[in-house]
Structure formats: structure tokens, C-alpha cells
Write a protein that holds these residues in place. Structure first.
Motif, mmCIF file in Angstrom:
data_model
loop_
_atom_site.group_PDB
_atom_site.id
_atom_site.type_symbol
_atom_site.label_atom_id
_atom_site.label_comp_id
_atom_site.label_asym_id
_atom_site.label_seq_id
_atom_site.Cartn_x
_atom_site.Cartn_y
_atom_site.Cartn_z
ATOM 1 N N ILE A 177 0.840 -1.197 0.000
ATOM 2 C CA ILE A 177 0.000 0.000 0.000
ATOM 3 C C ILE A 177 0.874 1.246 0.000
ATOM 4 C CG2 ILE A 177 -0.172 -0.014 2.536
ATOM 5 C CD1 ILE A 177 -2.984 1.235 2.227
ATOM 6 N N MET A 178 0.386 2.279 -0.684
ATOM 7 C CA MET A 178 1.041 3.590 -0.640
ATOM 8 C C MET A 178 -0.042 4.660 -0.656
ATOM 9 S SD MET A 178 3.995 5.173 -3.134
ATOM 10 C CE MET A 178 4.396 6.928 -3.147
ATOM 11 N N VAL A 179 0.166 5.701 0.132
ATOM 12 C CA VAL A 179 -0.793 6.805 0.232
ATOM 13 C C VAL A 179 -0.091 8.115 -0.085
ATOM 14 C CG1 VAL A 179 -2.332 8.092 1.771
ATOM 15 C CG2 VAL A 179 -2.184 5.597 1.964
ATOM 16 N N GLN A 180 -0.741 8.928 -0.902
ATOM 17 C CA GLN A 180 -0.256 10.275 -1.201
ATOM 18 C C GLN A 180 -1.350 11.288 -0.878
ATOM 19 O OE1 GLN A 180 0.617 9.655 -5.406
ATOM 20 N NE2 GLN A 180 2.791 9.982 -5.041
ATOM 21 N N VAL A 181 -0.933 12.452 -0.381
ATOM 22 C CA VAL A 181 -1.850 13.568 -0.160
ATOM 23 C C VAL A 181 -1.472 14.674 -1.133
ATOM 24 C CG1 VAL A 181 -2.694 15.298 1.461
ATOM 25 C CG2 VAL A 181 -2.152 12.994 2.270
ATOM 26 N N HIS A 182 -2.407 15.070 -1.980
ATOM 27 C CA HIS A 182 -2.158 16.133 -2.963
ATOM 28 C C HIS A 182 -2.949 17.370 -2.532
ATOM 29 C CE1 HIS A 182 -0.125 13.429 -5.811
ATOM 30 N NE2 HIS A 182 -1.027 12.534 -5.465
ATOM 31 N N ASN A 183 -2.251 18.309 -1.897
ATOM 32 C CA ASN A 183 -2.936 19.481 -1.347
ATOM 33 C C ASN A 183 -3.467 20.423 -2.420
ATOM 34 O OD1 ASN A 183 -2.671 18.914 1.455
ATOM 35 N ND2 ASN A 183 -0.500 19.410 1.326
ATOM 36 N N ARG A 184 -2.799 20.464 -3.570
ATOM 37 C CA ARG A 184 -3.281 21.356 -4.625
ATOM 38 C C ARG A 184 -4.627 20.872 -5.160
ATOM 39 N NH1 ARG A 184 -3.038 21.643 -10.067
ATOM 40 N NH2 ARG A 184 -1.731 19.777 -10.235
ATOM 41 N N LYS A 185 -4.751 19.574 -5.358
ATOM 42 C CA LYS A 185 -6.003 18.999 -5.864
ATOM 43 C C LYS A 185 -6.985 18.665 -4.742
ATOM 44 C CE LYS A 185 -3.912 16.925 -9.987
ATOM 45 N NZ LYS A 185 -3.668 15.654 -10.730
ATOM 46 N N LYS A 186 -6.520 18.744 -3.489
ATOM 47 C CA LYS A 186 -7.347 18.423 -2.317
ATOM 48 C C LYS A 186 -7.831 16.977 -2.352
ATOM 49 C CE LYS A 186 -7.053 22.797 -1.231
ATOM 50 N NZ LYS A 186 -6.048 23.219 -0.236
#
Length: 424
Positions: A177-186
Motif C-alpha cells: 500500500i502507498m498513500v499520497q496527499v495532494h494538497n493542490r487537488k485536495k
């Protein structure tokens, strides 16, 4: 139109091979190309080493690509005893930190995972690992981004169900598993991969549900009540995942064996693909990639047809609830004794905003055991919170208790400066 290559194979002396990655933006292309390339190497003989060369990589690296590549590499490494290494020239510094070539072990590297949870490929090898990883992700998200109602609950339910399915239905001995948070796209991206038997073989064991082919197995899996064995599960894991992502108007891709279906719930578009290679006849594999918009309210009870899940958020809330239903939030404990940095103050503020969405009761901010806090910490935690929601709303939802005169002075000063800025 010729499909653009995602990688190139080069044969070097002494049974060494180099796989040069050119683009990993489209996960389904690099997934297919990598498996085909490794099968070519397998037919030619046992390599001494396979070098993964990302020196010419173009485009972004998303969790869907990183998780798939990592799982495929780990499969061939474990099965064939192959040695994989990074080329000396890997300019993509982000890629070098993902643990793609050597996934973090949820069993052996818990402390590392807690501190470096996002943007890392994590391998989980049992149900306890899966639960640990899922809960750790939610707890980190609470301190990272302010989520709208239902988002954290929805993510928690989705991850627990999907990670659990790896061991209940796939027959795989581990998952990734891998998780990313993309703040620009929310948005939050979650990618899960396993090298098990795949959905088609799993459902083919059922006396009640018998898909005609792999594509049909995907479509059946997202229907309510479809399961391999009702003694193992009720068949609502994939169904609930699809309903939650649809309610959030997010994005979902399910790939198993030779087929995949991509659901874009924002546009209503559904894309089917066939012809993908497989790891082996026994290991068809399953990939699940989903994106949820963390600032979009999500009616989790509606998505689950009236069912209210009991997730880690509720368990955490019960641990700090007082008899009257109000909440006691111990600042020193939750700040992990860091009451001096802006980053710690921001993490506390974000967690408090998310906590306020889970309970209508008063939240007591307990400063017991703290002799002094910096002005930066006070500003990030309290000053900005008051400026964002207003003094009246802050006073209605939060109470500061057990703060000594020095802590109180720092808080008062932070609030006064923020209020002054607003009045200018």
C-alpha cells in the motif's frame, strides 16, 4: 497510433540487465510493460542483477505506479531470488524516498512507518499488519489535512475492508500500500496491490456466484452481497468501497488478471481495458487505486445503505470522552512533547478541526504538564484557529484548562495579534 514505451530493456555483460524507466505516469502501461519485460528476462535465464534505471524518467510519480512496480519487483525477487538495485543516476529525489525497491515492513518497521507514513510503499504480511497500517494512516491524516464530514470515516472503512480482503480472499501472503496527499487537488490517493489469485479465481470458488470471465468478476465484485464464501465475509467490502467513492465523486480503478475497470465518478465515465499480462498462472494479482476528495462532504451512512461503521475514529474518541460526552484533549501528549515548533502546532490545530467534526460536545484543551510554549506554537495552534473560525465559535467549541500564567500569556498574545491583523 503507436503506444509510447514506458521502459526499455538493456542486456549488459555478466548476465546483468538494465530496465530503463521513461514514464510511470500511467500506471496501467508501466504495470503491463514491466511484467512483460521481467518475463522476457525469465525466459533468457537467471540474471545476476536487474538494475532499475530512473535517470530518464519524465512526468510525475503517483502511488498507483509506485505500488504496482514495487509489488511486481518484490514478487520476482521472492519467487526467483533475483537481485534488484537502483542505478547510480536516479535524479528523481522523490522516487528515491518511496522505498519502491525495498518496501517498508509493517511487521518490523512500525516506528519508521509512523514517522514516514505517506509517500512510502509499505508491505503488510498479516491481518494485524493491515489493521496497524490502516489505523496509522487515518491518525496521520487527522493531523495533516482538515477533512470534511465523512471523509476520514469513509477512508478508514475502505482501507480496512480492502486490506482485509488481501488475506481473506486473494490467498496472497502479503500486500502493498502507498498513500499520497495532494494538497493542490485536495485529494488523497490510496493504492493497494497484491499478488494473489485475483478476483476471478476467488469468485469461481463460490457456489452462489460464478463470473463468466475476469471482466465480469470485477463488475460482480462491486455488487452488494457478492462473496466467495459467506462464512468468510458478507461481500460488502468492494461494494462499499465503490459506493463511498461514488458518493464522494472520486476515482476508482480495479484491475485483476488480464482486465481492469476505471470508474470516474466525477464525470460518470467508465473505462474497460483487457489484454494485460499476469505474474503467473497462479498469481493473477489485484490492484485497487482510489482517490477521495478530502474537502467534499461524504454521507457515509447513505453510501453504506444506512449502516454506520464503527471505525478507528470512534474508538479514539471514546478513549478521550468524559462522562458527560465532552472531550479531554491532552496537548502535551498529542504534541508528543513538542510544544515549541510551528509544525507541531499546525498538526494539533488540524487534528482539533477534524475532532470537532466528530463530536458536538465541548473539547477541553488540557495544558497540564506544560511549563511554557513558544509564541510560534501558540500562534499555529490557537491564534490561527481563532482567526479561522472566529472567537465566538472557538469559545463555543473549545475550553482551555490547566494552563499556567506563562502558557496563558503566550496564547493571549497570539490571539491578540491575529485579532489585530483581522481588524486592519
Amino acid at each position: 497510433m503507436t503506444k509510447k514505451q514506458s521502459l526499455k530493456l538493456q542486456r549488459l555483460p555478466d548476465s546483468i540487465y538494465s530496465i530503463r524507466f521513461l514514464n510511470v505516469k500511467k500506471a496501467w502501461i508501466v504495470y503491463n510493460d514491466l511484467i512483460r519485460t521481467l518475463h522476457i528476462i525469465e525466459k533468457e535465464g537467471s540474471p545476476k542483477e536487474i538494475i532499475l534505471d530512473f535517470s530518464e524518467l519524465s512526468g510525475s510519480v503517483y502511488s498507483s505506479s509506485a505500488t504496482s512496480v514495487s509489488g511486481i519487483i518484490d514478487f520476482f525477487r521472492r519467487r526467483n531470488g533475483w537481485k534488484f538495485s537502483f542505478a547510480a543516476r536516479t535524479p528523481n529525489s522523490y522516487l528515491g524516498t518511496t522505498a519502491l525497491n525495498n518496501p517498508l515492513s509493517a511487521s518490523d518497521e512500525k516506528e519508521v512507518i509512523i514517522s514516514e507514513l505517506f509517500d512510502r510503499v509499505i508491505r503488510f504480511e498479516c491481518q494485524d499488519d493491515a489493521t496497524f497500517v490502516s489505523n496509522a494512516i487515518i491518525r496521520r491524516l487527522k493531523r495533516t489535512v482538515e477533512c470534511e464530514n465523512g471523509v476520514l470515516e469513509g477512508l478508514s472503512w475502505c482501507m480496512n475492508e480492502i486490506l482485509e480482503n488481501v488475506f481473506i480472499h486473494s490467498g496472497a501472503n502479503c500486500g502493498y500500500i502507498m498513500v499520497q496527499v495532494h494538497n493542490r487537488k485536495k485529494v488523497v490517493n490510496v493504492s493497494v496491490f497484491d499478488t494473489g489469485c485475483g478476483l476471478f479465481k476467488s469468485l469461481a470458488k463460490s457456489d452462489e456466484f460464478r463470473p463468466a470471465n475476469e471482466m465480469e468478476s470485477i463488475k460482480m465484485a462491486v455488487e452488494k452481497g457478492v462473496t466467495e464464501n459467506r462464512q468468510l465475509g458478507q461481500g460488502n467490502g468492494m461494494y462499499g468501497l465503490g459506493k463511498i467513492i461514488k458518493e464522494n465523486k472520486g476515482h476508482l480503478l480495479i484491475s485483476t488478471g488480464h482486465c481492469s475497470i476505471e470508474y470516474d465518478y466525477e464525470t460518470g465515465k467508465e473505462t474497460e481495458r483487457e489484454g494485460a499480462p499476469i505474474l503467473s498462472k497462479e498469481n493473477l494479482g489485484t490492484r485497487i487505486d482510489f482517490t477521495i476528495q478530502y474537502q467534499r462532504k461524504t454521507d457515509i451512512i447513505k453510501a453504506l445503505d444506512g449502516y454506520k461503521p464503527y471505525e478507528v475514529l470512534e474508538r479514539d474518541l471514546e478513549d478521550i470522552e468524559l462522562e458527560d460526552g465532552s472531550v479531554l484533549y491532552k496537548v502535551l501528549e498529542n504534541a508528543r512533547e513538542d510544544v515549541g515548533s510551528r509544525s507541531s502546532g499546525k498538526a494539533i490545530r488540524t487534528e482539533l478541526f477534524n475532532l470537532a467534526k466528530t463530536t458536538p460536545k465541548t473539547i477541553y484543551l488540557d495544558f497540564s504538564g506544560i511549563d511554557i510554549i513558544t509564541s510560534s506554537f501558540a500562534d499555529e495552534m490557537i491564534g490561527k484557529m481563532v482567526s479561522l473560525i472566529g472567537f465566538s465559535q472557538f469559545s463555543c467549541r473549545f475550553r482551555i484548562i490547566h494552563a499556567n500564567e506563562y502558557v496563558s500569556a503566550s496564547i493571549d498574545r497570539a490571539v491578540a495579534i491575529r485579532q489585530k491583523e483581522l481588524s486592519v
